[in-house]
Design an enzyme around this catalytic site. Structure first.
Site, PDB file in Angstrom:
ATOM      1  N   GLY A  48      45.430  44.307  28.552  1.00 52.78           N
ATOM      2  CA  GLY A  48      45.885  46.042  28.522  1.00 52.78           C
ATOM      3  C   GLY A  48      45.657  47.319  27.566  1.00 52.78           C
ATOM      4  O   GLY A  48      46.752  47.597  27.324  1.00 52.78           O
ATOM      5  N   GLU A  61      45.939  41.467  42.757  1.00 52.45           N
ATOM      6  CA  GLU A  61      46.397  42.155  42.135  1.00 52.45           C
ATOM      7  C   GLU A  61      47.450  42.654  42.724  1.00 52.45           C
ATOM      8  O   GLU A  61      49.085  42.615  41.912  1.00 52.45           O
ATOM      9  CB  GLU A  61      45.967  42.749  41.031  1.00 52.45           C
ATOM     10  CG  GLU A  61      46.595  43.867  39.874  1.00 52.45           C
ATOM     11  CD  GLU A  61      46.097  44.171  38.332  1.00 52.45           C
ATOM     12  OE1 GLU A  61      44.436  43.772  38.474  1.00 52.45           O
ATOM     13  OE2 GLU A  61      46.282  45.194  37.780  1.00 52.45           O
ATOM     14  N   LEU A  64      41.170  48.548  29.970  1.00 54.72           N
ATOM     15  CA  LEU A  64      39.447  48.528  29.981  1.00 54.72           C
ATOM     16  C   LEU A  64      39.144  47.349  31.214  1.00 54.72           C
ATOM     17  O   LEU A  64      38.118  46.298  31.173  1.00 54.72           O
ATOM     18  CB  LEU A  64      38.278  48.383  28.787  1.00 54.72           C
ATOM     19  CG  LEU A  64      38.319  48.667  28.137  1.00 54.72           C
ATOM     20  CD1 LEU A  64      38.357  48.763  26.558  1.00 54.72           C
ATOM     21  CD2 LEU A  64      37.606  49.954  28.008  1.00 54.72           C
ATOM     22  N   SER A  65      40.098  46.981  31.619  1.00 62.31           N
ATOM     23  CA  SER A  65      40.263  46.469  32.960  1.00 62.31           C
ATOM     24  C   SER A  65      40.054  44.324  32.954  1.00 62.31           C
ATOM     25  O   SER A  65      39.466  44.121  33.445  1.00 62.31           O
ATOM     26  CB  SER A  65      39.334  46.677  34.367  1.00 62.31           C
ATOM     27  OG  SER A  65      39.797  47.593  34.549  1.00 62.31           O
ATOM     28  N   SER A  66      41.063  43.860  31.517  1.00 67.43           N
ATOM     29  CA  SER A  66      40.866  42.565  31.595  1.00 67.43           C
ATOM     30  C   SER A  66      41.151  42.354  33.310  1.00 67.43           C
ATOM     31  O   SER A  66      40.916  40.580  32.610  1.00 67.43           O
ATOM     32  CB  SER A  66      41.161  42.597  30.408  1.00 67.43           C
ATOM     33  OG  SER A  66      42.717  42.100  30.736  1.00 67.43           O
ATOM     34  N   SER A  67      42.272  42.258  33.424  1.00 67.41           N
ATOM     35  CA  SER A  67      42.778  41.732  34.471  1.00 67.41           C
ATOM     36  C   SER A  67      42.112  42.070  35.949  1.00 67.41           C
ATOM     37  O   SER A  67      41.289  40.812  36.095  1.00 67.41           O
ATOM     38  CB  SER A  67      44.109  42.711  34.834  1.00 67.41           C
ATOM     39  OG  SER A  67      44.120  44.035  35.178  1.00 67.41           O
ATOM     40  N   ASP A 123      38.699  49.291  38.977  1.00 67.99           N
ATOM     41  CA  ASP A 123      38.221  48.349  38.414  1.00 67.99           C
ATOM     42  C   ASP A 123      37.769  47.389  39.005  1.00 67.99           C
ATOM     43  O   ASP A 123      36.625  46.284  38.123  1.00 67.99           O
ATOM     44  CB  ASP A 123      40.053  47.564  37.634  1.00 67.99           C
ATOM     45  CG  ASP A 123      40.758  48.850  37.562  1.00 67.99           C
ATOM     46  OD1 ASP A 123      40.379  49.703  37.311  1.00 67.99           O
ATOM     47  OD2 ASP A 123      42.194  48.744  36.838  1.00 67.99           O
ATOM     48  N   THR A 152      41.604  59.224  40.886  1.00 68.91           N
ATOM     49  CA  THR A 152      41.380  59.101  41.982  1.00 68.91           C
ATOM     50  C   THR A 152      40.903  58.443  42.866  1.00 68.91           C
ATOM     51  O   THR A 152      40.637  58.194  44.487  1.00 68.91           O
ATOM     52  CB  THR A 152      39.853  60.117  41.777  1.00 68.91           C
ATOM     53  OG1 THR A 152      39.144  59.096  41.360  1.00 68.91           O
ATOM     54  CG2 THR A 152      39.673  61.381  41.612  1.00 68.91           C
TER      55      THR A 152
HETATM   56  P1  ADP Z   1      44.000  45.118  31.751  1.00 68.68           P
HETATM   57  O1  ADP Z   1      43.635  45.198  33.098  1.00 68.68           O
HETATM   58  O2  ADP Z   1      44.034  47.159  31.114  1.00 68.68           O
HETATM   59  O3  ADP Z   1      43.757  44.758  30.534  1.00 68.68           O
HETATM   60  P2  ADP Z   1      46.198  44.737  32.576  1.00 68.68           P
HETATM   61  O4  ADP Z   1      48.199  45.046  32.588  1.00 68.68           O
HETATM   62  O5  ADP Z   1      46.401  45.231  33.953  1.00 68.68           O
HETATM   63  O6  ADP Z   1      45.322  45.450  31.347  1.00 68.68           O
HETATM   64  O7  ADP Z   1      46.088  43.155  32.595  1.00 68.68           O
HETATM   65  C1  ADP Z   1      46.010  42.190  31.064  1.00 68.68           C
HETATM   66  C2  ADP Z   1      46.500  41.038  31.171  1.00 68.68           C
HETATM   67  O8  ADP Z   1      45.669  40.138  32.529  1.00 68.68           O
HETATM   68  C3  ADP Z   1      47.068  40.039  30.382  1.00 68.68           C
HETATM   69  O9  ADP Z   1      47.921  40.391  29.836  1.00 68.68           O
HETATM   70  C4  ADP Z   1      46.648  38.913  31.045  1.00 68.68           C
HETATM   71  O10 ADP Z   1      47.538  38.350  31.232  1.00 68.68           O
HETATM   72  C5  ADP Z   1      45.737  38.874  31.600  1.00 68.68           C
HETATM   73  N1  ADP Z   1      44.658  38.456  31.392  1.00 68.68           N
HETATM   74  C6  ADP Z   1      43.543  39.280  31.152  1.00 68.68           C
HETATM   75  N2  ADP Z   1      42.602  38.334  30.218  1.00 68.68           N
HETATM   76  C7  ADP Z   1      42.787  37.279  30.043  1.00 68.68           C
HETATM   77  C8  ADP Z   1      42.496  36.306  29.168  1.00 68.68           C
HETATM   78  N3  ADP Z   1      40.824  35.577  28.771  1.00 68.68           N
HETATM   79  N4  ADP Z   1      42.645  35.064  29.002  1.00 68.68           N
HETATM   80  C9  ADP Z   1      44.459  35.226  29.931  1.00 68.68           C
HETATM   81  N5  ADP Z   1      44.663  36.414  30.735  1.00 68.68           N
HETATM   82  C10 ADP Z   1      44.380  37.687  30.278  1.00 68.68           C
HETATM   83 MG    MG Z   2      44.437  45.488  34.961  1.00 69.80          MG
END
Ligand code: ADP
Ligand code: MG
Length: 410
Positions: free
Chosen positions: A148, A186, A151-154, A198, A57
């Site tokens: 990936g 991004e 949960l938005s690590s990016s 996110d 959304t």
């Molecule tokens: P999500 O946001 O759902 O976790 P994404 O594919 O959007 O998945 O983003 C994941 C990417 O973010 C990883 O492949 C890496 O490139 C980067 N990233 C996230 N956390 C870290 C970290 N702690 N150290 C290095 N890169 C990270």
């Molecule tokens: Mg992401």
């Protein structure tokens, strides 16, 4: 924050306040010292997020109901003379260096350095779009948001990076703008066409509260989770590549649908309006199914927020179930792993609702579970999923709503 006394205090993992540093920050400080040979001066953090309802959304200018989670990306930093930024991550190999004077800042050529593009993208956007005078610095990153899995690590990495670069430059910025620049990094630099959900959740999360997010105005209205229920996240172990996935295709379908319906975004269409348009042949049935999910999901998300306000956990759970069913049948962004995890969860005692969360095609589910049943739920969900998908490694996280990004004491 320099001086050998303080440096040795940090080496021992003791904060200036005399309290021991938590183990993750301690490990990060050690990683920094090993990479750069000195102690960091500052620390920042930015959490991951889980979306309770309101999926696909955000880019339709609609509503989401996220909360920040108790997993985050942390960065420790130190200013350095000159115009370059060096960055290293506990989770990735090597040190990546780039110049703040490069226009544009070159992207990674080696695959194993691509993670640093999130950092470079933030630097470029802050410099070129926000007009910030960035300064040279060394950064070390660590995160316990799974990479990936939705949960938005990016976003956590972007929001933490922006906090770190601003801290080095001694510049302040509001959370909402930090989120927007993170999203720009991004979208424009990394090349993922994500919405604002996110980054805004990570930058502006509120401790103990979920937030109704209006993705048109960026207004956030917090409300606490109902008493006696827990949020349980279950990672299917199925990884999706957002950049290559059908996400961009779904987004384009929504945009095309809005255009056929004569509006800029699906936020402005009612279900009645959609049905009238379909009846008059303005929209093919396949496109209409995508739009129907988005329009109904906006209504469900607002209804879910009303449930939070009323403390009605059961009704909230039912809306979460409906959300998943639409994402499966009409928006078609689930997969066998997500559908099975949801089905197993729903059959367990104490589960009030369960759905996929994030973009889909893999990643995590989120369930609302009565607190006394949580421990048994986690065990049974893991066992049930393992039996259904022996090749996958599931992970389950019980989380409360965490605070949004900010500084961390060293
Ligand atoms: P999500 O946001 O759902 O976790 P994404 O594919 O959007 O998945 O983003 C994941 C990417 O973010 C990883 O492949 C890496 O490139 C980067 N990233 C996230 N956390 C870290 C970290 N702690 N150290 C290095 N890169 C990270
Ligand atoms: Mg992401």
């Amino acid at each position: 924050m320099s001086g050998t006394g303080e440096d040795s205090t940090k080496r021992l993992g003791i904060k200036a306040s005399g309290h021991p540093m938590d183990p993750r920050t301690q490990e990060l400080v050690a990683h920094f010292q090993q990479a750069y040979g000195s102690a960091p001066e500052r620390a920042v953090r930015a959490p991951g997020r889980v979306n309770l309802i309101g999926e696909h959304t955000d880019y339709n200018h609609g509503f989401c109901l996220p909360m920040a989670i108790e997993r985050d990306v942390r960065i420790v930093l130190r200013r350095r003379p000159g115009r370059s930024v060096r960055v290293t991550s506990v989770q990735q190999p090597g040190v990546v260096e780039f110049s703040l004077d490069a226009r544009p800042i070159p992207k990674a050529t080696a695959k194993d350095q691509r993670w640093a593009d999130y950092v470079k993208g933030c630097a470029q956007v802050l410099r070129d779009e926000a007009g910030i005078e960035l300064v040279g610095c060394d950064l070390a990153v660590t995160g316990d948001v799974p990479l990936g899995s939705g949960l938005s690590s990016s976003a956590a990495l972007e929001v933490a990076t922006i906090h770190a670069l601003l801290a080095a430059a001694s510049v302040g910025m509001e959370g909402e703008r930090i989120a927007q620049f993170g999203q720009r990094a991004e979208n424009a630099y990394v090349g993922t066409n994500c919405g604002i959900l996110d980054q805004l959740s990570s930058a502006c999360g509120v401790l103990g509260q979920a937030m109704l997010m209006d993705c048109r105005t960026l207004q956030l209205t917090p409300a606490p989770l109902p008493a006696g229920v827990a949020v349980v996240i279950a990672d299917t172990g199925k990884r999706r590549g957002l950049v290559d996935s059908a996400y961009n295709e779904r987004r384009a379908q929504c945009e095309a649908g809005a255009k056929s319906l004569g509006v800029s975004h699906l936020r402005d269409v009612t279900l009645h309006g959609l049905r009238t348009a379909v009846a008059s042949g303005k929209l093919p049935a396949a496109a209409a199914r995508r739009c129907e999910h988005v329009i109904a999901e906006n209504g469900r998300t607002q209804a879910a927020f009303a449930c939070l306000r009323a403390g009605d956990a059961e009704a909230l759970g039912q809306l979460m179930d409906q959300s998943h069913d639409d994402l499966r049948q009409k928006f078609e962004v689930t997969c066998a792993e997500l559908d099975d995890m949801v089905a197993i969860a729903r059959a367990l005692p104490g589960c009030l609702g369960s759905r996929m969360t994030g973009a889909g095609f893999g990643g995590c589910t989120v369930s609302l579970v009565r607190e006394p049943q949580v421990a048994a739920f986690v065990t049974a969900l893991t066992a049930g999923y393992r039996a259904a998908h022996p090749a996958m490694t599931p992970a389950v996280y019980v989380t409360k709503a965490a605070a949004g990004a900010g500084t961390l004491a060293l």
